[in-house]
Enzyme design. Sequence first.
Site, short mmCIF file in Angstrom:
data_model
loop_
_atom_site.label_atom_id
_atom_site.label_comp_id
_atom_site.label_asym_id
_atom_site.label_seq_id
_atom_site.Cartn_x
_atom_site.Cartn_y
_atom_site.Cartn_z
N GLU A 33 0.83 -1.21 0.00
CA GLU A 33 0.00 0.00 0.00
C GLU A 33 0.86 1.26 0.00
O GLU A 33 0.42 2.31 -0.44
CB GLU A 33 -0.91 0.03 1.23
CG GLU A 33 -2.02 -1.00 1.19
CD GLU A 33 -2.91 -0.89 2.40
OE1 GLU A 33 -4.12 -0.58 2.23
OE2 GLU A 33 -2.42 -1.11 3.54
N GLU A 72 -7.36 7.17 10.15
CA GLU A 72 -7.58 8.04 11.31
C GLU A 72 -6.64 9.24 11.29
O GLU A 72 -7.06 10.38 11.57
CB GLU A 72 -7.35 7.24 12.61
CG GLU A 72 -8.41 6.18 12.88
CD GLU A 72 -8.13 4.84 12.22
OE1 GLU A 72 -8.78 3.86 12.64
OE2 GLU A 72 -7.30 4.75 11.28
N LYS A 128 -12.62 4.27 2.85
CA LYS A 128 -11.62 3.60 2.02
C LYS A 128 -12.32 2.42 1.34
O LYS A 128 -12.47 1.36 1.93
CB LYS A 128 -10.45 3.14 2.88
CG LYS A 128 -9.27 2.62 2.10
CD LYS A 128 -8.10 2.33 3.04
CE LYS A 128 -6.93 1.76 2.29
NZ LYS A 128 -5.84 1.37 3.20
#
Length: 117
Positions: A21, A73, A98
């Site tokens: 990612e 967050e 997401k």
Amino acid sequence: MDTVFIEGLEVDTVIGAYDWERRIRQCLRLDLTLGWDIRPAAANDELDKALDYAKVAAAIDRFAEAAHFELVETFAERLAANLMAEFGIAWLRLRVTKPGVNARARALGVEIERGCR
């Protein structure tokens, strides 16, 4: 308090905890509700007294372009603080979604409220 809202704004950013990612950009979907007194702008139809949606969206795009966070967050907290400081927003609600994180869920994310309404 009046509110101005932006729903479904999509931005690409580096977000995620996994190594793979950290090497790609992923889409986040943002829903914002911004506390803003619309009366000064509405009184005489004055754009310069309104919360400019285009400027807010551009600020979000700049933020997302530069961001590299592991957590949604953190993205939400930092974006909220940035928008409140840049535009003088006293209160906001921000939902960060997401999409595609979990095959059994349409999307996952967080929703925060900051400031005084």
